[in-house]
Design a protein around this motif. Structure first.
Motif: not given
Lengths: 666, 257
Positions: A4, A94, A101, A107, A113, A115, A148, A152, B112-115, B117, B119-120, B131, B133, B136-140
């Protein structure tokens, strides 16, 4: 910079250039404004990352309803709370964090996670629940963070390391037998059953027997004697507790993960886990009876003995030792390091990203193209790798040595002039045609190996970076930073051992190669038999009367190496001690002597035939071990997964309660 | 972490209003110069600001650049002949700046704020990875968590950046090109801007590199020194260790026989 950010910068620069070339002040000022803003954001973000990121702190608490705990128990559930905050000045608008884990726990629920903004006043908290399916050590490495800016445009990924090791002590798992209408078995003996069946001078009544001349009159049971019209003597329980020493095998052979056996939560089961469960169950049962229990953990290198005691601190200490033993992974020096390199590098990239950057840990690119590492290896990995190793030698011979030799021969022949004409023609032809052809072929081979060795170059880069990492890790003191790197690059066995040590230390489960390049099984470890024998003799030497020694060891593959152990057992039995051998039984194999249709492999297919042969081999090996020990009067049991601790305790109980005839065998 | 899915985040609404307002203001300013063509950036910006819009502010900027590039009003001699409209230029710069920043921050909240990935995006092959490595993370970015004064700071810094840019532009525009480039002063201006940017980047790079080195951790410093030592002596070390490894293997082969 993110995609971006690059895209936006490209658009801003385009606007600026159009404004300059079109001489539009508005456009130029706008473009310059935006470019300045992007530059400012970049500078501000970079400064913030360099100055304040090291103040990021993580705190972790693992516990249950009663509060945080330092030790966990197998089979129980716990809550993990992680807090990420910034100590000192600065603020990150941010931050996205993800807690990692450990593989030793499962888990259950809750998000790992979070943020948001982080500063001295703001923090991020992650809470989730886990369970511990197997004993061992749960290693919480830390949290992965991504920082970030608000737009972003720029991102920085890192790992906040805060390793915390929590022992998972073995719990006693009582299995149901039969349907719901059948009462569960207890570890503790039901009331009324005497657990110390040796007659002695205690106060609890054990048995009644006929009067023998010499019995003290106070032991005569008068009422029973009156009823039976003959003298009956009371026998009292012995108040001398039983001393029991558990010898638990923690060698590499029991640390290899059993194929297809997955415990609850996805943790891989090892024979060692079964042995630890048995040992923990026996320990607890003995503790409830106030018997003394000792422990000896042995492997192929040595043993560690804890003498029998019966205090609660001693019991906790033994459980901690068993828990730590459960965390060990298999180690084999001759395993091919290339098989473990991908998983080790992937893990290191997650946990040590700042130590794998090219700025601090690099290998010159040309080195991976031209120089094979290591120079000598026992592992045969295919023709392409052989070509990659020998390409410089081939080039040297093809372009220099052979043509030069031909030239010298031709000159010598021409100088002396005694060779026949056809020989001179042949040599000349070889020199003028064969030489260039050979050189061209050598160059083509060289270029071909350069183009096809991309995977080997990647592995070499990874190997160098990991080797450098191993040399600077604080937990690895055996490698000097000055020469350890080169040693790891050239010695496959040393590097393999360090790789396995790295993965085991971080509790990363991996498929260790079971066979070496010559096809030999890497985890047979016959050396442990001598270690066990020596430890048993030491225990016998220090022991008192009538002790019980339980050998929890994998002897199925070692039935031809048992002589030292048999000699030690002979000594123990000769001194009137009791010995019991329990071997871990592989999962999926029917028990010896028991027909189980569910576990009988099909013999009309090749895999089924191989499986049937391996089952037969195991049964035969077990039979040989049992016969070898039966000659000494020692019972051998197999601890299959469905056999519960009470069954093993019952066998121990039967051994304990065997009547002793003075001067005879039990 | 609270779950604020049910409430509409206030940051998203604020940035949306700011972006729409700034875009409309830009359109009004552009109509005076471009006519009906000025609606084009408005349309593209509107598509980008729509709930599932995929276009970022970069497209709007490029559209404005393209529209101006092919407008037909091109003055080849020095500075523009039209009377300079400083206030108009500054307003335009501030409006575009506010729109771009608002739209980009809105994207960080909505998408999304972070790029992301790659792999996710892959489905997890085994339950063992749940749970662990590569989750899928919340990128927003959660819009309800705007920092204190974030919007105010944006509005206050916009004119500052515009003023600084304007001063720099005046410096560039009034700089006399060398005789070789008198006919194409734009090239000289591009050279000036690029040269200034490179100097600035170079200075920042030196400062940041120094900071990175001086604040490096112990393992990082050890690695750097180890790499230097290895780089200087790797030939000798390789030779010695290769021979040691060869000797050990030879002994093992003999023992195995």
């Amino acid at each position: 910079m993110t995609g971006r950010g690059w895209w936006t910068l490209f658009a801003c620069v385009t606007l600026l250039l159009v404004g300059i070339f079109r001489n539009e002040a508005a456009l130029s000022v706008t473009g310059l404004t935006l470019v300045l803003w992007v530059a400012w954001e970049w500078l501000f973000f970079s400064l913030r990352v360099r100055l304040f990121l090291r103040n990021l702190k993580v705190e972790r608490a693992v516990g249950d309803d009663r509060g945080p705990l330092a030790t966990l128990w197998q089979g129980r559930e716990y809550t993990v709370t992680v807090t990420v905050s910034l100590a000192g000045k600065g603020r990150f608008p941010y931050v996205a964090v993800a807690d990692c884990v450990p593989f030793a726990v499962q888990h259950l629920d809750g998000s790992t996670i979070a943020n948001g903004g982080v500063s001295a006043k703001e923090s991020l908290t992650v809470t989730y629940r886990v369970a511990c399916p197997l004993p061992g050590v749960a290693r919480f490495e830390g949290v992965r963070y991504e920082v970030t800016d608000l737009q972003g445009f720029f991102a920085h990924v890192g790992f906040l390391r805060n390793p915390i090791l929590l022992r998972v002590l073995p719990g006693v798992l009582v299995h149901r037998s039969g349907g719901p209408t059948v009462k569960r078995q207890n570890e503790l003996m039901p009331p009324g059953i005497h657990h110390l069946r040796q007659p002695g001078s205690g106060s609890e009544l054990l048995d009644l027997r006929d009067y023998l001349p010499g019995d003290p009159p106070r032991t005569i049971a008068w009422k029973v004697s009156a009823r039976r019209d003959k003298l009956i003597t009371k026998e009292f329980e012995s108040e001398v507790p039983v001393r029991c020493t558990l010898f638990v095998d923690v060698s590499s052979s029991v640390r290899v993960i059993s194929p297809g056996r997955v415990a609850g939560g996805g943790a891989f089961y090892k024979p060692l886990d079964r042995l630890i469960e048995l040992a923990a169950g026996v320990l607890r049962a003995n503790a409830s009876l106030r018997d003394l229990t000792g422990l000896c953990l042995f492997d192929e290198t040595g043993s560690r003995i804890v003498r029998p005691e019966r205090t609660s601190n001693h019991q906790t200490r033994l459980l901690q030792l068993l828990g730590e033993a459960g965390a060990l992974g298999p180690m084999a020096g001759r395993a091919d390091p290339n098989a473990l390199l991908p998983i080790a590098y992937a893990f290191a990239q997650e946990v040590y990203p700042e130590l794998l950057r090219d700025e601090v840990n690099r290998i010159p690119a040309w080195l991976t193209w031209l120089v094979p590492m290591p120079r000598y290896t026992r592992h045969r990995r295919g023709k392409l790798e052989a070509l990659h190793r020998s390409k410089r030698t081939l080039l040297l011979w093809g372009t220099t040595l052979i043509p030069l030799s031909l030239l010298i021969v031709n000159l010598v022949v021409a100088y002396f002039g005694e060779a026949p004409e056809w020989a001179r023609t042949l040599l000349g032809g070889l020199l003028f045609f064969g030489g260039p052809a050979l050189a061209t072929g050598a160059w083509l081979l060289f270029l071909f190996s350069l183009l096809t060795a991309w995977r080997l170059r990647k592995l070499t880069r990874w190997r160098k970076k990991l080797a450098a990492l191993f040399c600077v890790l604080p937990t690895n003191a055996s490698l000097p930073p000055t020469g350890g790197l080169a040693a790891l690059l050239e010695d496959d066995d040393l590097f393999s051992l360090h790789l396995q040590h790295f993965l085991a230390e971080h509790q990363v489960p991996c498929a260790v190669p079971l066979y070496d390049a010559e096809g030999r099984y890497l985890f047979a470890v016959p050396e442990k038999v001598e270690v066990l024998a020596k430890a048993l003799l030491q225990a016998v030497q220090r022991g008192r009367d009538n002790e019980l020694f339980v050998l929890l060891a994998d002897l199925l593959e070692l039935d031809h190496h048992l002589e030292p152990l048999l000699a030690a057992v002979r000594v123990a039995v000769g001194r009137h001690h009791q010995v019991l051998v329990v071997c871990p039984w592989p999962h999926g194999v029917s028990l010896p002597g028991i027909a189980d249709d569910r576990r009988t492999p099909r013999e009309d297919t090749l895999p089924g035939l191989i499986l049937a042969l391996s089952h037969a081999r195991l049964h035969a090996a077990f039979g040989r071990v049992r016969r070898a020990f039966a000659r000494l009067g020692v019972q051998v049991a197999c601890a299959a997964s469905h056999e519960s601790v009470p069954l093993v305790l019952d066998r121990i109980e039967r051994l304990r309660s065997a009547r002793r005839i003075p001067g005879g065998k039990p | 972490m609270t779950d604020d899915k049910d409430e509409k985040p206030s940051g998203e609404r604020d940035y949306l209003l700011l972006a729409v307002g700034a875009l409309l203001f830009v359109t009004v300013l552009l109509i005076q110069d471009l006519g009906f063509v000025a609606v084009l950036p408005l349309l593209i910006g509107g598509i980008g600001l729509a709930p599932r819009g995929a276009m970022g502010p970069g497209w709007v900027i490029l559209t404005v650049a393209v529209v101006y590039a092919f407008r037909g009003r091109w003055s080849p001699i020095g500075f523009d002949d039209r009377s300079p409209n400083i206030i108009g230029d500054l307003f335009f710069a501030v409006a575009v700046f506010v729109y771009v920043v608002s739209h980009v921050r809105l994207m960080a909240i909505q998408r999304h704020a972070v790029p992301p990935d790659a792999r996710r995006e892959r489905p997890l092959r085994t339950k063992r990875l749940v749970g662990r490595w590569l989750l899928p993370a919340q990128a927003a970015r959660r819009g309800g968590r705007l920092g204190d004064g974030e919007l105010v700071w944006l509005i206050l810094t916009a004119p500052v950046f515009a003023l600084v840019a304007y001063v720099l532009w005046l410096r560039v525009a009034f700089d006399l090109p060398p005789p070789e480039l008198e006919r194409v002063p734009a090239v000289w201006r591009v050279i000036l801007v690029a040269w200034g940017a490179l100097i600035l980047l170079g200075a920042c790079h030196v400062i940041l590199t120094y900071l990175k080195r001086s604040l490096a951790s112990r393992p990082e410093s050890l690695l750097v020194m180890q790499d230097y030592l290895w780089g200087e002596t790797r030939g000798e070390q390789r030779r010695v260790n290769a021979w040691l490894s060869w000797g050990r293997r030879k002994r093992e082969r003999k023992d195995d026989r």
